[in-house]
Design an enzyme around this catalytic site. Structure first.
Site, short mmCIF file in Angstrom:
data_model
loop_
_atom_site.label_atom_id
_atom_site.label_comp_id
_atom_site.label_asym_id
_atom_site.label_seq_id
_atom_site.Cartn_x
_atom_site.Cartn_y
_atom_site.Cartn_z
CB SER A 1 -12.42 -11.02 11.33
OG SER A 1 -12.91 -9.81 11.69
CG LEU B 1 -2.24 -0.88 1.10
CD1 LEU B 1 -2.83 -0.65 2.28
CD2 LEU B 1 -2.90 -0.57 -0.19
CG HIS C 1 -1.76 -8.66 13.36
ND1 HIS C 1 -2.02 -9.12 12.13
CD2 HIS C 1 -2.76 -7.49 13.44
CE1 HIS C 1 -2.95 -8.57 11.64
NE2 HIS C 1 -3.14 -7.43 12.44
NE ARG D 1 -1.54 -1.85 12.81
CZ ARG D 1 -2.84 -2.67 12.28
NH1 ARG D 1 -3.91 -1.67 12.15
NH2 ARG D 1 -2.71 -3.74 12.42
NE ARG E 1 -6.74 -5.64 16.96
CZ ARG E 1 -6.36 -5.39 15.56
NH1 ARG E 1 -4.87 -4.95 15.25
NH2 ARG E 1 -7.36 -5.12 14.39
#
Lengths: 640, 251, 216
Positions: free
Chosen positions: A286, A45, A404, A438, A333
Site C-alpha cells: 500500500s 466490480l 498496476h 488514475r 505515483r
C-alpha cells in the site's frame, strides 16, 4: 468504420448533463424487459454489479467469467478504498472538487462530462454498498469513517481495512447470487469469450470456450456488455492476477471496435521488487507506507552491494526529498516511479539485479516507536516478510515500481457504448474516466458507477429500438465466428514447437517494460515495433502447447491470451509513438520540462486516440476525438 | 535448493488418480511454492510430458483460487496464508513434499490438483445476501452501526472462499465458510430483515451439498488464510437455534 | 445440538455419580446409606435410569448418523494428513465413545446387576436387607485386572469428555472468541479432575487404604 464515432455528450451545463440525459433517454417497460437477452462478460466490480442490476430490472442476463467463481475476479485485490464526495468530514469536499481532482489527476486527457457524472454517482455507490452490507470502517459513533488517500487534500476515501476491493466485490457477488437464485441471471464460470459476433453492423453475440470441457459455444443476445478488466499482464510481470488478459477487448477490436489510448498504463511506485527469473507476479504494498518511510539509494554505485546499515547517512541519497522538497516521499505515483527508475538506471539500485530502492522506516521507528509503526503497517510488514524473508523493522524495505492499472481500453461514448452499436464496455475495460493517469481509490468507484448506475440507465437507449432483432445462433455470422475460434485453437496446438509460453510472454514483457514502460522515447518505441512482430512470428513457429482441445487444458487457455498480447503490444507502442507529448503516466523523454516533469502538448494532443483495426498485417487507422474543456482550466501539474 | 515432490495426478473426475514422484533442482529460497510448480511444469513441458494442472490467480492471497494440500495441511505449513503465499525457504533443502488437492466429496476433482468448488457458490445463492435493489438505498449514514459490530462483521466478511476449512476438517464440514457469511450479515442492521430465512436456507443447502458436520475440532480456523475464527460457528449455531425457535413460534 | 444436550445430561450424571462414590472415603455407613437412599426412591429411580438410558441411546444414535455423513463427506482419504489444531481426543470421539459404552455395560453388569463377580452374593445384607455397597466396591477393585480395566475405561471417558465438556458450549452457540480457549482449558481441567476423582477409588483400594467392612 462500423457505427459512429461520436461521444454524444449531452448539451447543457456540466452539472445538469446527466440528469437531463436521463430525462430524455428512452425506456424499456418492465414487461418488455424479459424479452431482452443481455450478455455480460466479466464478473468483477463492473460486470458483477451490471449483471446483478440488469437481472434485478427484469432483463434476462447471461454472465461469463474465466474464473471458477464470480467472486474471484481481480477487483478483489484492490486494497486502498473508494472515493465519494460525501463531505462527512466537513472539510470542504464537493462533487465539483472530486471531479476536478480526478480530471487533473488524469492530466486533462479525459472527458469532462464523463468524469463529472462519475463524481456525482460516487455518493450513490456508498449508499448502495452500505445497504448491501459492505462492512466499511466506522467511527466509535457508528458513523462511517474516512481517510485521505493518494495525496488528496480532503478525507473522502471509504475503506474496509486494507480489503476494500474484496468487500465491494463480495457485495456485488452476493447481489449476483441473489439474481442467479431468482433465475434472472445465468452464470457461466470458467467460460472464456473468444470472439464477438456482429450481425448487420451490431454486436449480437459472442463465441465462448468452456475451459473445463473445451466445448466451443455460440451465444446470441440483444446486446453485449464487456467488463473484462485491464491488460496490465501484457508486461508479464504486473500486480494483476495471472489470468487477467486482453483477449475479449482485443477480439472486439479485431471485429471493428475502436480501442482508445492503449498506451496509458499506470505504474505503481511501491511494489516488492523482482527477486529472480522464476517470479510470476508482483505484489503491491500500500502507498500509505510512504507516509512514514523514507526513500533512498546509495550516492555511489560502488555502495549498492553493501548492507544498508553499513552505508552512513552522508552516503545516502534521499532523492525524492532532494528533488521535491515540498512533497518529498509523497510525490505522486508517476513521479516517484520515474524517479526510482532513474536512480536505478544510474546503477545505484539495490537488491537482486539492482532494480530496487530502499523504503526506510528507521527514522519513523525512532520517532514513534516500533509499536506505533506495527499498529499502522503491521500487516504490510508481515506480507513483506512472507515474500522476501526480511524483517522490515530491522532492515529497510526494498521497493520498485510495477504495472498496476491500464487507463486505456475500448472506446465508448457517453452511454458507455462503443462505435459498434450494441457493444457496451464498462469498468477498467473501457477508457473513459481516468485520462492519462488514475487517482488512488478511483478504480472501484468507476467500476461500480458503470455497473450499478450508468449502464442500467443508458442501455435502454439502445435496447428500446431492438425488439425482435435478436439473431439465431445458427446465423452465418455465428458460424463464421465459431469456425474462426476453432481454427485458432487448432492452430495453437498444431505449432508443437520447443519453447514454452512463459518464455515468450516473459520476453515480450521485458521488451515492453524497457521500451514502453515508465518512460518512452521514439527510438525505443520504433525498436519495439520492429521486435514485436519478430517475436510473434517466432511464437507461431516455435511455441509448444501441450495437451488437446477437448479437455481442461491450462496451457491452451493461456496460449490464446499470450498470442493476443503479442498483437496488442504493437498497438500499445504505436499509440505511445503517435502521442508525441508527455501526459500523466505516459512519459515521453523528448517532452519534459527542464526539471524533468511531463510536458503536455494541449494544442496538438488534447484528444482521445482511438484505433481502428484494418486487417492483419495492416496499420491500424487512428481516429482522434478532440477533448473540449468548458469548465476546467488546463494547468501544468507541479509537485515541487 | 532441491526437492523431491510427490504430486497427485488424476486425468479427470472419473479416472483414478495416484501420487507421482518428481524432482526439482536449484530452486531459489525466494521462489514461491506455486512458482516452484511453474518451474516443474516448464521442465515437464521441455521433456515432452503433460504439465500438472493446478489453480491460482491473484497469487497474493486474496482471490481464494489456489487450493493445495501440502504435506497434509491445507495451504501448506505456513499458517495463516494461502498456498500462493508459501515460500520455499519454509522447507528444508532436500525435503520430500507431498502435494494433494483439497479432498472433500462436495469438491469433485476436475484434473490433477484442480477441484470444483461451485458448492460454495450455491450456499451463498441460497441466501447469503441482503436484498438491496440498486437505487433504493437510503443515505449511507442514516443507519449507524456500532463500531464493534462493524469490526466483527468485517472479520467474518474477510473469508476468501477457498474451501480450506472444509478441506482440513476431519469431517469435511463447510461450517466455517457458511458461518462467516451468516455472521457477517447478521451482525449488521441492514441484514436483519432476512436474518432467519437466510440462516435456515443456507444451512439447508450446505447439508444438501453433502458437507460433513461440525464436531468442534477447530482444525478449520487453524488453516484459514483469512483467520476466520471458529467462534463464528458458535454464532451460526446461535442464529440457527434462534431462527428455528422463532419459526416454531410462528414469527 | 441434540448431541450437545444429551451430552450435558450425561456429564451432569457423571459428576453426581462421582460425588456419590467419593463417600467411600468417609466410611461404609455413608456410602451404604447413600445407596439405600437411591433405592428408596423406587419408581423415581427407574424413571431417572430410563431417562439416562434414553439420553445414552439418543446420544449414540445421532452421533453415529452424523459420523456416517461425515465419512461420506470425504469419500477419498488424504494420502498424507497432518492436523494443526485438532486434538487426538476431538478426532476420535466415536472411537472413545464406543469403548466407553463397552465399559459402561461392563460396569453395570459388575455393580448394578452383579453378574460378573460371584463373591458379591456372599456379602451379607444388613438386617433391613440393605446391600453393603462399600464392601462390594472394595472387593471388586481388589482385583488388579478389574481395576486396570476401570482405569482404562475412565481414561477413555476422560478423553471423550476433555473434548465434549467444552465442545457443547460451541454447539449451543454459548461462547465467543475470547471465551472459547478459556472454556477449552476449563473443560480439560474439569475432566482430568473427574478422572483423578474416579481413579482415586480403585487406587486407594489397591493400596490397601480402604479395607472391606466385612469378611467373606
Amino acid at each position: 468504420m462500423i457505427g459512429t464515432f461520436d461521444a454524444k455528450i449531452p448539451p447543457g451545463p456540466l452539472a445538469q448533463k446527466w440528469r437531463s440525459h436521463l430525462d430524455h433517454s428512452r425506456l424499456v417497460s418492465p414487461n418488455n424487459r424479459r424479452k431482452f437477452e443481455i450478455i455480460v462478460v466479466g464478473s468483477g466490480l463492473a460486470g458483477g454489479s451490471a449483471a446483478a442490476t440488469l437481472g434485478e430490472l427484469g432483463y434476462r442476463v447471461r454472465c461469463f467469467c474465466f474464473q471458477d467463481s464470480a467472486r474471484r475476479a481481480h477487483s478483489i485485490a484492490a486494497q486502498g478504498g473508494i472515493n465519494a464526495a460525501k463531505n462527512y468530514q466537513n472539510d470542504g469536499d464537493s462533487i465539483y472538487r472530486l471531479f476536478y481532482d480526478t480530471i487533473k489527476g488524469g492530466d486533462f486527457r479525459s472527458r469532462e462530462a464523463n468524469v463529472y457524472r462519475l463524481a456525482e454517482i460516487a455518493n450513490n455507490i456508498i449508499d448502495q454498498c452500505v445497504a448491501q452490507g459492505v462492512p466499511f470502517a466506522r467511527e466509535y459513533s457508528g458513523y462511517l469513517a474516512n481517510r485521505s488517500f493518494g495525496g488528496a487534500q480532503v478525507s473522502r476515501t471509504f475503506y474496509a481495512r486494507g480489503q476494500t476491493g474484496q468487500q465491494l466485490l463480495l457485495g456485488c457477488y452476493q447481489a449476483l447470487c441473489r439474481q442467479i437464485a431468482a433465475g434472472t441471471v445465468q452464470m457461466f464460470p470458467q467460460t472464456e469469450m473468444l470472439d464477438l459476433v456482429i450481425v448487420d453492423g451490431q454486436a449480437k453475440g459472442i463465441v465462448t470456450r468452456n475451459l473445463r470441457s473445451g466445448k466451443i459455444d455460440r451465444h446470441a443476445a440483444d446486446t453485449v456488455v464487456l467488463a473484462t478488466g485491464g491488460y496490465g499482464n501484457v508486461f508479464y510481470l504486473s500486480t494483476n492476477a495471472r489470468g487477467c488478459n486482453v483477449t475479449a477487448t482485443y477480439r472486439a477490436y479485431k471485429r471493428g471496435a475502436l480501442f482508445a489510448n492503449p498506451s496509458f498504463t499506470q505504474i505503481h511506485p511501491t511494489c516488492i521488487p523482482v527477486s529472480g527469473e522464476h517470479q510470476s507476479k508482483l505484489t503491491l504494498m500500500s502507498e500509505s507506507l510512504r507516509n512514514d518511510g523514507r526513500v533512498w539509494v546509495p550516492k555511489r554505485k560502488e555502495d549498492r552491494e553493501k548492507a544498508p546499515g553499513e552505508i552512513p547517512e552522508t552516503d545516502r541519497d534521499y532523492y525524492l526529498e532532494r528533488k521535491y522538497p515540498s512533497y518529498g516521499n509523497l510525490a505522486p505515483r508517476d513521479i516517484s516511479s520515474r524517479a526510482a527508475k532513474e536512480v536505478c538506471d544510474e546503477g545505484r539500485g539495490v537488491g537482486p539485479g539492482g532494480r530496487g530502492v530502499y523504503l526506510d522506516f528507521a527514522d519513523a521507528i525512532k520517532r514513534l516507536g516500533e509499536d506505533r509503526i506495527r499498529e499502522r503497517y503491521g500487516n504490510l510488514f508481515e506480507v513483506y516478510e512472507k515474500i522476501t524473508g526480511e524483517d522490515a523493522y530491522k532492515v529497510p524495505m526494498r521497493i520498485y515500481p510495477a504495472v498496476h492499472y491500464t487507463m486505456g481500453g475500448l472506446w465508448v461514448d457517453y452511454d458507455l457504448m462503443n462505435n459498434v452499436p450494441g457493444l457496451f464496455v464498462i469498468g477498467e475495460a473501457n477508457f473513459s474516466d481516468h485520462g492519462a493517469n488514475r487517482l488512488g481509490a478511483s478504480a472501484l468507484m468507476q467500476g461500480l458507477a458503470d455497473g450499478y448506475f450508468v449502464l442500467p440507465n443508458t442501455l435502454p437507449n439502445y435496447l428500446a429500438g431492438q425488439t425482435g432483432k435478436r439473431p439465431s445462433p445458427g446465423a452465418p455470422e455465428f458460424q463464421e465466428a465459431e469456425e474462426n475460434v476453432q481454427a485458432r485453437v487448432e492452430k495453437l496446438l498444431r505449432v508443437n514447437g520447443t519453447r514454452s509460453l512463459d518464455s515468450f510472454h516473459r520476453e515480450l514483457g521485458l521488451l515492453l517494460w524497457e521500451k514502453c514502460g515508465m518512460s518512452r522515447h521514439e527510438k525505443g518505441l520504433r525498436e519495439a515495433l520492429q521486435k514485436i512482430p519478430e517475436l510473434r512470428e517466432q511464437f507461431w513457429r516455435d511455441v509448444r502447447v501441450p495437451g488437446n482441445e477437448e479437455d481442461f487444458n491450462q496451457s491452451l487457455e493461456r496460449a490464446g491470451r499470450v498470442a493476443d498480447f503479442l498483437e496488442f503490444a504493437e498497438l500499445m507502442c504505436m499509440d505511445a509513438l503517435e502521442r508525441d507529448e508527455s501526459a500523466g503516466a505516459h512519459f515521453r523523454e523528448e517532452h519534459q520540462t527542464p526539471d524533468g516533469e511531463a510536458l503536455r502538448d494541449d494544442e496538438r494532443h488534447a484528444a482521445v486516440f482511438a484505433w481502428e483495426f484494418q486487417g492483419d498485417g495492416q496499420l491500424p487507422k487512428l481516429q482522434r476525438e478532440p477533448l473540449h474543456f468548458e469548465t476546467v482550466h488546463l494547468t501544468q501539474r507541479s509537485y515541487k | 535448493m532441491n526437492f523431491q515432490l510427490r504430486i497427485w495426478r488424476q486425468p479427470n473426475r472419473k479416472s483414478p488418480g495416484k501420487l507421482v514422484d518428481y524432482e526439482v533442482r536449484d530452486i531459489s529460497p525466494n521462489t514461491s511454492f506455486l512458482e516452484m510448480l511453474d518451474i516443474l511444469n516448464e521442465n515437464l513441458l521441455r521433456a515432452g510430458k503433460e504439465p500438472i494442472a493446478f489453480d491460482s490467480d491473484c497469487r497474493e492471497g486474496i482471490c481464494g483460487t489456489c487450493s493445495l494440500t501440502v504435506n497434509g495441511e491445507a495451504h501448506g505449513p505456513d499458517h495463516p496464508g494461502a498456498v500462493c503465499e508459501l515460500y520455499m525457504r519454509k522447507f528444508r533443502d532436500g525435503a520430500t513434499i507431498t502435494v494433494e488437492p483439497f479432498r472433500v466429496g462436495s469438491f469433485p476433482i476436475v484434473k490433477d490438483l484442480v477441484i470444483d468448488r461451485s458448492a460454495l457458490d450455491r450456499i451463498v445463492q441460497a441466501g447469503g445476501f441482503i436484498s438491496a435493489r440498486a437505487g433504493s438505498a437510503p443515505e449511507a449514514n442514516s443507519v449507524t452501526v456500532p463500531k464493534h459490530h462493524a469490526d466483527l462483521a468485517m472479520e467474518a466478511a474477510a473469508c476468501i472462499g477457498c474451501g480450506a476449512c472444509a478441506a482440513a476438517c476431519p469431517n469435511g464440514s463447510a461450517m466455517l465458510f457458511t458461518s462467516a457469511k451468516v455472521s457477517h450479515l447478521a451482525l449488521l442492521p441492514q441484514g436483519h430483515p432476512e436474518r432467519e430465512s437466510r440462516v435456515l436456507k443456507m444451512v439447508q443447502v450446505m447439508d444438501a451439498e453433502g458437507f460433513g458436520n461440525c464436531t468442534n475440532t477447530y482444525e478449520c480456523e487453524a488453516v484459514c488464510p483469512a483467520e476466520i475464527s471458529a467462534s463464528f460457528i458458535a454464532k451460526l449455531n446461535r442464529e440457527y437455534a434462534r431462527a428455528r425457535f422463532r419459526r416454531s413460534m410462528g414469527e | 445440538m441434540i448431541v450437545a444436550i444429551t451430552g450435558i445430561i450425561l456429564i451432569l450424571f457423571v459428576i453426581g455419580h462421582l460425588l456419590g462414590n467419593l463417600q467411600i472415603f468417609i466410611g461404609p455407613d455413608w456410602i451404604n446409606g447413600y445407596s439405600q437412599h437411591l433405592r428408596d426412591l423406587g419408581p423415581l429411580l427407574w424413571a431417572v435410569r430410563l431417562f439416562l438410558l434414553a439420553a445414552v441411546i439418543i446420544h449414540i444414535w445421532v452421533t453415529i448418523q452424523l459420523a456416517i455423513e461425515n465419512r461420506r463427506a470425504r469419500p477419498e482419504a488424504y494420502m498424507d494428513k497432518q492436523y494443526v489444531k485438532a486434538t487426538f481426543a476431538s478426532r476420535h470421539m466415536v472411537m472413545s465413545g464406543l469403548i466407553v459404552l463397552v465399559f459402561i455395560i461392563y460396569h453395570l453388569a459388575h455393580f448394578t446387576v452383579r453378574v460378573t463377580d460371584n463373591r458379591f452374593t456372599l456379602l451379607r445384607a444388613d438386617p433391613l436387607g440393605h446391600y453393603d455397597v462399600y464392601s462390594m466396591m472394595v472387593y471388586g477393585f481388589q482385583n488388579y485386572l478389574v481395576s486396570g480395566f476401570y482405569v482404562l475405561g475412565l481414561f477413555l471417558l476422560a478423553l471423550h469428555l476433555s473434548h465434549g465438556s467444552s465442545s457443547f458450549f460451541q454447539s449451543l452457540g454459548l461462547n465467543d472468541k475470547k471465551l472459547t480457549p478459556r472454556l477449552a482449558l476449563g473443560g480439560r481441567i474439569f475432566t482430568w479432575l473427574l478422572f483423578a476423582g474416579y481413579t482415586s477409588i480403585p487406587v486407594a483400594i489397591l493400596l490397601g487404604l480402604i479395607k472391606p467392612a466385612q469378611q467373606l
